[in-house]
Design an enzyme around this catalytic site. Structure first.
Site, PDB file in Angstrom:
ATOM      1  CD  GLU A 163      -9.841   9.082 -24.315  1.00 40.90           C
ATOM      2  OE1 GLU A 163     -10.963   8.653 -24.675  1.00 40.90           O
ATOM      3  OE2 GLU A 163      -9.421  10.233 -24.572  1.00 40.90           O
ATOM      4  N   GLY A 209      -7.166   2.183 -26.449  1.00 42.83           N
ATOM      5  CA  GLY A 209      -5.813   1.762 -26.054  1.00 42.83           C
ATOM      6  C   GLY A 209      -4.999   1.530 -27.317  1.00 42.83           C
ATOM      7  CB  SER A 210      -4.554  -1.454 -29.496  1.00 49.86           C
ATOM      8  OG  SER A 210      -4.075  -2.273 -28.470  1.00 49.86           O
ATOM      9  CD1 TRP A 257      -5.195   1.633 -20.022  1.00 45.49           C
ATOM     10  CD2 TRP A 257      -4.598   0.569 -18.157  1.00 45.49           C
ATOM     11  NE1 TRP A 257      -6.025   0.562 -19.878  1.00 45.49           N
ATOM     12  CE2 TRP A 257      -5.678  -0.109 -18.747  1.00 45.49           C
ATOM     13  CE3 TRP A 257      -4.061   0.083 -16.971  1.00 45.49           C
ATOM     14  CZ2 TRP A 257      -6.233  -1.261 -18.193  1.00 45.49           C
ATOM     15  CZ3 TRP A 257      -4.611  -1.056 -16.421  1.00 45.49           C
ATOM     16  CH2 TRP A 257      -5.669  -1.717 -17.034  1.00 45.49           C
ATOM     17  CB  ILE A 258      -2.190   8.194 -16.883  1.00 50.36           C
ATOM     18  CG1 ILE A 258      -3.346   8.271 -17.901  1.00 50.36           C
ATOM     19  CG2 ILE A 258      -1.174   9.321 -17.110  1.00 50.36           C
ATOM     20  CD1 ILE A 258      -2.995   7.891 -19.342  1.00 50.36           C
ATOM     21  CG  ASP A 287       8.463   7.184 -34.385  1.00 49.29           C
ATOM     22  OD1 ASP A 287       7.978   6.060 -34.187  1.00 49.29           O
ATOM     23  OD2 ASP A 287       8.631   7.687 -35.520  1.00 49.29           O
ATOM     24  NE  ARG A 324       6.291   2.093 -30.599  1.00 51.13           N
ATOM     25  CZ  ARG A 324       5.477   2.815 -31.384  1.00 51.13           C
ATOM     26  NH1 ARG A 324       5.856   3.149 -32.595  1.00 51.13           N
ATOM     27  NH2 ARG A 324       4.294   3.176 -30.963  1.00 51.13           N
ATOM     28  NE  ARG A 338      20.139 -26.692  -6.342  1.00 52.69           N
ATOM     29  CZ  ARG A 338      19.760 -27.041  -5.124  1.00 52.69           C
ATOM     30  NH1 ARG A 338      20.372 -26.545  -4.059  1.00 52.69           N
ATOM     31  NH2 ARG A 338      18.765 -27.883  -4.964  1.00 52.69           N
ATOM     32  CD  GLU A 341       6.497   3.949 -24.567  1.00 49.50           C
ATOM     33  OE1 GLU A 341       7.181   4.152 -25.577  1.00 49.50           O
ATOM     34  OE2 GLU A 341       6.852   4.235 -23.416  1.00 49.50           O
TER      35      GLU A 341
HETATM   36  C1  FAD Z   1       1.998  -0.553 -16.925  1.00 48.20           C
HETATM   37  C2  FAD Z   1       1.354   0.280 -17.973  1.00 48.20           C
HETATM   38  C3  FAD Z   1       1.706   1.619 -18.114  1.00 48.20           C
HETATM   39  C4  FAD Z   1       1.078   2.431 -19.055  1.00 48.20           C
HETATM   40  N1  FAD Z   1       1.399   3.754 -19.133  1.00 48.20           N
HETATM   41  C5  FAD Z   1       0.727   4.557 -20.003  1.00 48.20           C
HETATM   42  C6  FAD Z   1       0.976   5.967 -20.005  1.00 48.20           C
HETATM   43  O1  FAD Z   1       1.811   6.493 -19.261  1.00 48.20           O
HETATM   44  N2  FAD Z   1       0.242   6.740 -20.850  1.00 48.20           N
HETATM   45  C7  FAD Z   1      -0.698   6.225 -21.692  1.00 48.20           C
HETATM   46  O2  FAD Z   1      -1.314   6.984 -22.430  1.00 48.20           O
HETATM   47  N3  FAD Z   1      -0.946   4.882 -21.714  1.00 48.20           N
HETATM   48  C8  FAD Z   1      -0.267   4.040 -20.879  1.00 48.20           C
HETATM   49  N4  FAD Z   1      -0.523   2.685 -20.864  1.00 48.20           N
HETATM   50  C9  FAD Z   1      -1.574   2.160 -21.733  1.00 48.20           C
HETATM   51  C10 FAD Z   1      -1.058   1.252 -22.829  1.00 48.20           C
HETATM   52  O3  FAD Z   1      -0.445   2.004 -23.834  1.00 48.20           O
HETATM   53  C11 FAD Z   1      -2.258   0.410 -23.306  1.00 48.20           C
HETATM   54  O4  FAD Z   1      -2.509  -0.530 -22.274  1.00 48.20           O
HETATM   55  C12 FAD Z   1      -1.960  -0.295 -24.602  1.00 48.20           C
HETATM   56  O5  FAD Z   1      -1.921   0.619 -25.660  1.00 48.20           O
HETATM   57  C13 FAD Z   1      -3.015  -1.371 -24.894  1.00 48.20           C
HETATM   58  O6  FAD Z   1      -4.294  -0.817 -24.785  1.00 48.20           O
HETATM   59  P1  FAD Z   1      -5.417  -1.580 -23.919  1.00 48.20           P
HETATM   60  O7  FAD Z   1      -4.849  -1.868 -22.573  1.00 48.20           O
HETATM   61  O8  FAD Z   1      -6.672  -0.804 -23.993  1.00 48.20           O
HETATM   62  O9  FAD Z   1      -5.590  -2.977 -24.628  1.00 48.20           O
HETATM   63  P2  FAD Z   1      -6.446  -3.253 -25.949  1.00 48.20           P
HETATM   64  O10 FAD Z   1      -6.326  -2.137 -26.905  1.00 48.20           O
HETATM   65  O11 FAD Z   1      -7.789  -3.713 -25.533  1.00 48.20           O
HETATM   66  O12 FAD Z   1      -5.643  -4.467 -26.563  1.00 48.20           O
HETATM   67  C14 FAD Z   1      -5.680  -5.776 -25.961  1.00 48.20           C
HETATM   68  C15 FAD Z   1      -4.791  -6.695 -26.729  1.00 48.20           C
HETATM   69  O13 FAD Z   1      -5.261  -6.839 -28.041  1.00 48.20           O
HETATM   70  C16 FAD Z   1      -4.185  -7.231 -28.876  1.00 48.20           C
HETATM   71  N5  FAD Z   1      -4.237  -6.443 -30.099  1.00 48.20           N
HETATM   72  C17 FAD Z   1      -4.073  -5.107 -30.235  1.00 48.20           C
HETATM   73  N6  FAD Z   1      -4.183  -4.744 -31.532  1.00 48.20           N
HETATM   74  C18 FAD Z   1      -4.408  -5.891 -32.219  1.00 48.20           C
HETATM   75  C19 FAD Z   1      -4.615  -6.199 -33.583  1.00 48.20           C
HETATM   76  N7  FAD Z   1      -4.612  -5.244 -34.526  1.00 48.20           N
HETATM   77  N8  FAD Z   1      -4.842  -7.496 -33.936  1.00 48.20           N
HETATM   78  C20 FAD Z   1      -4.885  -8.463 -33.004  1.00 48.20           C
HETATM   79  N9  FAD Z   1      -4.662  -8.242 -31.689  1.00 48.20           N
HETATM   80  C21 FAD Z   1      -4.448  -6.971 -31.307  1.00 48.20           C
HETATM   81  C22 FAD Z   1      -2.893  -7.030 -28.086  1.00 48.20           C
HETATM   82  O14 FAD Z   1      -2.403  -8.286 -27.639  1.00 48.20           O
HETATM   83  C23 FAD Z   1      -3.352  -6.216 -26.892  1.00 48.20           C
HETATM   84  O15 FAD Z   1      -2.560  -6.441 -25.743  1.00 48.20           O
HETATM   85  C24 FAD Z   1       0.104   1.859 -19.926  1.00 48.20           C
HETATM   86  C25 FAD Z   1      -0.229   0.509 -19.796  1.00 48.20           C
HETATM   87  C26 FAD Z   1       0.376  -0.272 -18.836  1.00 48.20           C
HETATM   88  C27 FAD Z   1      -0.030  -1.725 -18.736  1.00 48.20           C
END
Ligand code: FAD
Length: 389
Positions: A137, A141-142, A166-167, A248, A251, A276, A372
């Site tokens: 959402e 995310g993370s 991001w689905i 799991d 991944r 080349r 993931e």
């Molecule tokens: C191409 C693509 C396809 C996707 N497909 C799906 C899907 O099919 N279904 C779905 O549910 N989701 C999907 N996602 C979502 C994806 O799982 C999230 O983008 C990801 O979990 C990161 O969440 P966020 O983008 O909100 O970044 P944030 O949570 O804001 O994180 C930003 C950055 O913070 C850093 N970070 C994270 N945790 C920590 C920590 N503990 N300490 C320090 N730094 C940290 C990392 O570098 C991270 O990249 C997709 C994303 C992309 C880009």
């Protein structure tokens, strides 16, 4: 054909070697000329073709009598990894389309009622229904346990309200496995999972998102979206556990996709280095090039060993592979980025020309270090598993 000697490693059985050769041969003809201008149309076509060829049967479980449509009673991680590695080496969109059929239906394979399994899985396996996994959402995310999309029980129904973003396959999927807050307990213990058909009233794809390497991706809206309670997967409150179990399984296969991209980059780099000419010799005759090739090949083998160790432990030892899959995902995605970057460098200016294979790989690999579980999250998972022991 790429070097296939890794198939002699003890992780594999004869059926895996056969699968690897057959899918590689299929990719050589079936994936020529995928049109990247319309990613939606390309993915629909790929899902259909992969369904007809039988590859999608490896993305779902077959179930006890084989009635769920999968090739084997349970999803075999080594087969999934071999398929993803091979698809990625040939065509990133094919890898994406295959992976999403598995990830998008994994929660149904794991915890769906028999009725749900029989209704959805055979169509996924035949390429007749496109699947999606809707967990993330805008504010979760993370930190996915912070998700806010809500599912309120109302008699024999649930009513969903909220947003997912991001689905992957958002916009082209026929159904979505959606994780929503049902409130049995705070945080991760108050989430349940549901299958939502794309034509359910109250469901819409509110935004499409363009990526540097185009894949179908979107934001989903649920507004008073009413679904029968029989669409729930597993028990109320088990949704977070189910999401983690699904991730799991898949991944280690993200690592396999990264491996496929890296192997393709090495093949491209080798061909360029051999052909080349500069300074009266070839690029390959220069020791700095040889040092780069040595690093690239070693990084690839290290990633492959971690990837197939995780897959083998899961398949053969029936172990949970949280630590091993995290190590494989982190190492393979990070080192693929560096292998691809070095291959691109060997092409000089030609490497950054749109449409060159190394340029496509350079864009394609980036998201794998984020989705993931970003690399930072994988490090924390590994440390948590170590500290637990
Ligand atoms: C191409 C693509 C396809 C996707 N497909 C799906 C899907 O099919 N279904 C779905 O549910 N989701 C999907 N996602 C979502 C994806 O799982 C999230 O983008 C990801 O979990 C990161 O969440 P966020 O983008 O909100 O970044 P944030 O949570 O804001 O994180 C930003 C950055 O913070 C850093 N970070 C994270 N945790 C920590 C920590 N503990 N300490 C320090 N730094 C940290 C990392 O570098 C991270 O990249 C997709 C994303 C992309 C880009």
């Amino acid at each position: 054909m790429s070097d296939m000697s890794w198939l002699d490693w003890p992780f594999f059985e004869e059926r895996h070697r056969t699968l690897a050769r057959e899918v590689d041969e299929w990719c050589g003809t079936a994936l020529a000329g995928v049109d990247h201008h319309d990613a939606d149309a390309a993915c629909r076509k790929l899902v259909k073709a992969m369904g007809e060829a039988g590859w999608l049967r490896y993305a779902v479980a077959g179930g006890p009598g084989g009635g769920w449509g999968g090739a084997l009673p349970e999803v075999d991680s080594r087969s999934v990894c071999i398929l993803r590695e091979t698809f990625a080496r040939h065509e990133g969109l094919a890898d994406f389309a295959f992976a999403m059929q598995g990830l998008g239906s994994g929660a149904i394979s794991l915890m769906g009622s028999d009725a749900l399994r029989e209704r959805y899985l055979p169509r996924v396996a035949r390429g007749q229904a496109i699947a999606a996994f809707a967990l993330s959402e805008p504010e979760a995310g993370s930190d996915v346990a912070a998700l806010a999309c809500e599912a309120r029980q109302d008699g024999g129904h649930y009513v969903l309200d909220g947003v997912k973003t991001w689905i992957s396959n958002g916009g082209i999927a026929d159904f979505y496995c959606v994780f929503a807050r049902t409130g049995e307990a705070p945080g991760s213990r108050g989430i349940s999972a549901f299958v939502v058909d794309a034509d359910t009233p109250g469901f819409s794809v509110s935004e499409r998102i363009d990526l540097i390497a185009p894949h179908p991706l979107g934001t989903l809206s649920f507004e008073n979206c009413r679904i029968p309670a029989t669409q729930r997967l597993g028990e109320p409150g088990q949704g977070f556990k189910l999401a983690m179990m699904t991730l799991d399984i898949f991944r280690a296969s993200v690592a396999a996709a990264a491996l496929g991209f890296a192997k393709r980059a090495l093949d491209e780099g080798l061909a360029r280095a051999r052909s080349r000419r500069m300074f009266g010799q070839t690029l390959a005759d220069l020791q700095l090039t040889q040092a780069a090739l040595g690093d690239m090949a070693t990084a690839i083998d290290a990633s492959a060993l971690l990837t197939y160790r995780a897959a083998w432990l899961r398949d053969v030892r029936k172990q949970r592979t949280t630590r091993e899959a995290a190590m494989a995902k982190m190492t393979a995605t990070e080192s693929a980025q560096s292998v691809i970057d070095r291959a691109l460098q060997m092409f000089g200016g030609a490497g950054v020309v749109s449409g060159m294979p190394v340029e496509k790989l350079y864009r394609e690999i980036r998201a794998l270090r984020i989705y993931e579980g970003a690399t930072e999250v994988q490090k924390l998972i590994i440390a948590r598993e170590l500290l637990k022991a």
